[in-house]
Design a protein around this motif. Structure first.
Motif, PDB file in Angstrom:
ATOM      1  N   UNK A  21     -41.963 -49.518  18.274  1.00  0.00           N
ATOM      2  CA  UNK A  21     -43.251 -49.690  18.948  1.00  0.00           C
ATOM      3  C   UNK A  21     -43.428 -48.631  20.025  1.00  0.00           C
ATOM      4  N   UNK A  22     -42.378 -48.330  20.776  1.00  0.00           N
ATOM      5  CA  UNK A  22     -42.465 -47.303  21.816  1.00  0.00           C
ATOM      6  C   UNK A  22     -42.792 -45.953  21.200  1.00  0.00           C
ATOM      7  N   UNK A  23     -42.158 -45.647  20.082  1.00  0.00           N
ATOM      8  CA  UNK A  23     -42.399 -44.383  19.378  1.00  0.00           C
ATOM      9  C   UNK A  23     -43.840 -44.325  18.882  1.00  0.00           C
ATOM     10  N   UNK A  24     -44.312 -45.440  18.352  1.00  0.00           N
ATOM     11  CA  UNK A  24     -45.686 -45.493  17.850  1.00  0.00           C
ATOM     12  C   UNK A  24     -46.690 -45.242  18.971  1.00  0.00           C
ATOM     13  N   UNK A  25     -46.541 -45.949  20.086  1.00  0.00           N
ATOM     14  CA  UNK A  25     -47.500 -45.797  21.184  1.00  0.00           C
ATOM     15  C   UNK A  25     -47.451 -44.386  21.765  1.00  0.00           C
ATOM     16  N   UNK A  26     -46.251 -43.806  21.867  1.00  0.00           N
ATOM     17  CA  UNK A  26     -46.112 -42.448  22.412  1.00  0.00           C
ATOM     18  C   UNK A  26     -46.755 -41.413  21.491  1.00  0.00           C
ATOM     19  N   UNK A  27     -46.486 -41.525  20.199  1.00  0.00           N
ATOM     20  CA  UNK A  27     -47.065 -40.566  19.239  1.00  0.00           C
ATOM     21  C   UNK A  27     -48.573 -40.760  19.098  1.00  0.00           C
ATOM     22  N   UNK A  28     -49.027 -42.008  19.157  1.00  0.00           N
ATOM     23  CA  UNK A  28     -50.466 -42.275  19.098  1.00  0.00           C
ATOM     24  C   UNK A  28     -51.167 -41.663  20.308  1.00  0.00           C
ATOM     25  N   UNK A  29     -50.546 -41.786  21.464  1.00  0.00           N
ATOM     26  CA  UNK A  29     -51.117 -41.213  22.684  1.00  0.00           C
ATOM     27  C   UNK A  29     -51.267 -39.697  22.547  1.00  0.00           C
ATOM     28  N   UNK A  30     -50.241 -39.049  22.030  1.00  0.00           N
ATOM     29  CA  UNK A  30     -50.297 -37.596  21.824  1.00  0.00           C
ATOM     30  C   UNK A  30     -51.388 -37.230  20.821  1.00  0.00           C
ATOM     31  N   UNK A  31     -51.490 -38.010  19.752  1.00  0.00           N
ATOM     32  CA  UNK A  31     -52.497 -37.743  18.721  1.00  0.00           C
ATOM     33  C   UNK A  31     -53.907 -37.829  19.291  1.00  0.00           C
ATOM     34  N   UNK A  32     -54.215 -38.926  19.993  1.00  0.00           N
ATOM     35  CA  UNK A  32     -55.566 -39.099  20.540  1.00  0.00           C
ATOM     36  C   UNK A  32     -55.879 -38.029  21.593  1.00  0.00           C
ATOM     37  N   UNK A  33     -54.897 -37.660  22.388  1.00  0.00           N
ATOM     38  CA  UNK A  33     -55.107 -36.612  23.392  1.00  0.00           C
ATOM     39  C   UNK A  33     -55.417 -35.268  22.720  1.00  0.00           C
ATOM     40  N   UNK A  34     -54.838 -35.046  21.557  1.00  0.00           N
ATOM     41  CA  UNK A  34     -55.013 -33.779  20.839  1.00  0.00           C
ATOM     42  C   UNK A  34     -56.351 -33.707  20.111  1.00  0.00           C
ATOM     43  N   UNK A  35     -56.763 -34.812  19.510  1.00  0.00           N
ATOM     44  CA  UNK A  35     -57.896 -34.763  18.578  1.00  0.00           C
ATOM     45  C   UNK A  35     -59.149 -35.510  19.033  1.00  0.00           C
ATOM     46  N   UNK A  74     -51.971 -56.843  20.288  1.00  0.00           N
ATOM     47  CA  UNK A  74     -53.345 -56.360  20.386  1.00  0.00           C
ATOM     48  C   UNK A  74     -53.404 -54.835  20.460  1.00  0.00           C
ATOM     49  N   UNK A  75     -52.571 -54.246  21.318  1.00  0.00           N
ATOM     50  CA  UNK A  75     -52.583 -52.790  21.473  1.00  0.00           C
ATOM     51  C   UNK A  75     -52.210 -52.104  20.157  1.00  0.00           C
ATOM     52  N   UNK A  76     -51.218 -52.660  19.463  1.00  0.00           N
ATOM     53  CA  UNK A  76     -50.808 -52.072  18.188  1.00  0.00           C
ATOM     54  C   UNK A  76     -51.962 -52.070  17.192  1.00  0.00           C
ATOM     55  N   UNK A  77     -52.650 -53.186  17.059  1.00  0.00           N
ATOM     56  CA  UNK A  77     -53.706 -53.267  16.046  1.00  0.00           C
ATOM     57  C   UNK A  77     -54.995 -52.569  16.466  1.00  0.00           C
ATOM     58  N   UNK A  78     -55.256 -52.469  17.761  1.00  0.00           N
ATOM     59  CA  UNK A  78     -56.417 -51.675  18.201  1.00  0.00           C
ATOM     60  C   UNK A  78     -56.198 -50.212  17.839  1.00  0.00           C
ATOM     61  N   UNK A  79     -55.033 -49.683  18.193  1.00  0.00           N
ATOM     62  CA  UNK A  79     -54.718 -48.296  17.836  1.00  0.00           C
ATOM     63  C   UNK A  79     -54.702 -48.104  16.329  1.00  0.00           C
ATOM     64  N   UNK A 141     -62.609 -50.999  19.648  1.00  0.00           N
ATOM     65  CA  UNK A 141     -62.502 -50.734  18.216  1.00  0.00           C
ATOM     66  C   UNK A 141     -63.649 -49.798  17.836  1.00  0.00           C
ATOM     67  N   UNK A 142     -63.309 -48.603  17.357  1.00  0.00           N
ATOM     68  CA  UNK A 142     -64.325 -47.564  17.149  1.00  0.00           C
ATOM     69  C   UNK A 142     -64.493 -47.284  15.660  1.00  0.00           C
ATOM     70  N   UNK A 143     -65.706 -47.503  15.171  1.00  0.00           N
ATOM     71  CA  UNK A 143     -65.984 -47.497  13.727  1.00  0.00           C
ATOM     72  C   UNK A 143     -66.422 -46.139  13.190  1.00  0.00           C
ATOM     73  N   UNK A 156     -54.077 -47.104  23.395  1.00  0.00           N
ATOM     74  CA  UNK A 156     -54.052 -48.373  24.119  1.00  0.00           C
ATOM     75  C   UNK A 156     -52.596 -48.825  24.173  1.00  0.00           C
ATOM     76  N   UNK A 157     -52.137 -49.234  25.363  1.00  0.00           N
ATOM     77  CA  UNK A 157     -50.725 -49.526  25.574  1.00  0.00           C
ATOM     78  C   UNK A 157     -50.562 -50.921  26.167  1.00  0.00           C
ATOM     79  N   UNK A 158     -49.545 -51.643  25.738  1.00  0.00           N
ATOM     80  CA  UNK A 158     -49.365 -53.034  26.188  1.00  0.00           C
ATOM     81  C   UNK A 158     -49.366 -53.203  27.702  1.00  0.00           C
ATOM     82  N   UNK A 159     -48.669 -52.327  28.412  1.00  0.00           N
ATOM     83  CA  UNK A 159     -48.504 -52.497  29.859  1.00  0.00           C
ATOM     84  C   UNK A 159     -49.809 -52.359  30.633  1.00  0.00           C
ATOM     85  N   UNK A 160     -50.769 -51.599  30.076  1.00  0.00           N
ATOM     86  CA  UNK A 160     -52.032 -51.367  30.785  1.00  0.00           C
ATOM     87  C   UNK A 160     -53.239 -51.813  29.961  1.00  0.00           C
ATOM     88  N   UNK A 161     -53.001 -52.599  28.921  1.00  0.00           N
ATOM     89  CA  UNK A 161     -54.097 -52.973  28.022  1.00  0.00           C
ATOM     90  C   UNK A 161     -55.203 -53.730  28.750  1.00  0.00           C
TER      91      UNK A 161
END
Length: 236
Positions: A21-35, A74-79, A141-143, A156-161
């Motif tokens: 989960x930590x790896x997922x949230x970290x990589x997702x954060x990098x992806x969204x910041x990039x694109x 929630x954070x996992x499924x929103x991302x 949730x963005x369609x 979206x991250x659990x600690x600050x969701x």
């Protein structure tokens, strides 16, 4: 010896879950910041090199999250929803709208959290059904349409969701292009029409909106809904 082996297995499993989960949230954060920028997505750039998106979705397919950890769930499924939407667009890009892709929301499936699931079921059966009191999902949730609240350039991250949900909802409901007020007339996004039950559990739609607005709407204002803009939220 048997007890030690069992305990080692349990610890390893828990550690693996945490790292996944930590790896997922970290990589997702990098992806969204990039694109992602200014609420829009660089679909063309992702189309040219989809490797980071495909890697993220592969990680998401193997993760198991429990409702007993609601913020992580929630954070996992929103991302995951937002990533799957991007994947669905990229697969058919260039397109003008997600609605021009047949079965985009209700037929195309993704492997997420160990389940094979459509976007509609992810939104309605995984998130809304399990957390019926959480109407703020609709602002994160963005369609892929411009009518949606904007996608953010981070995960979206659990600690600050909680703060993220509050911030995005507040931002949308104070945006004059999203909530259009003229005197005692207010035009709401069709999100409020489609998911009316979510916004009227504890009062009217105006009551819900006013919880987040700086300038309150008159409670007796006449409510209508403006047409949804399904044009693609793309950066060309």
């Amino acid at each position: 010896m048997k007890k030690i082996i069992i305990l080692t297995f349990i610890f390893s499993t828990q550690l693996g879950f945490s790292q996944s989960t930590a790896d997922f949230f970290a990589k997702a954060d990098t992806f969204f910041k990039t694109y992602v920028s200014n609420g829009k997505v660089k679909y063309g750039a992702i189309k040219k090199d989809p490797s980071s998106l495909d890697q993220l979705l592969d990680i998401a397919s193997k993760i198991s999250v429990s409702k007993s950890k609601p913020k992580t769930f929630q954070a996992f499924y929103i991302n995951s929803y937002n990533l799957a939407v991007i994947k669905g667009v990229v697969n058919k890009y260039p397109v003008k709208s997600p609605t021009s892709i047949q079965g985009f929301f209700d037929k195309t499936t993704y492997s997420l959290g160990g389940k094979t699931i459509t976007l509609n079921d992810l939104e309605n059966k995984i998130l809304r059904e399990n957390f019926p009191g959480e109407a703020r999902f609709h602002f994160v949730l963005v369609c892929a349409g411009l009518g949606c609240p904007p996608i953010i350039p981070s995960a979206y991250k659990p600690a600050i969701l909680e703060q993220q949900l509050q911030r995005q909802t507040t931002k949308s409901l104070n945006n004059p292009n999203f909530i259009k007020v003229k005197g005692k007339k207010v035009q709401l996004s069709q999100i409020f029409e489609w998911y009316k039950v979510d916004f009227t559990r504890n009062g009217s739609e105006i009551d819900f909106v006013n919880k987040f607005r700086k300038e309150k709407i008159p409670t007796d204002a006449k409510v209508s809904y403006y047409p949804y803009n399904w044009s693609l939220n793309q950066i060309k």
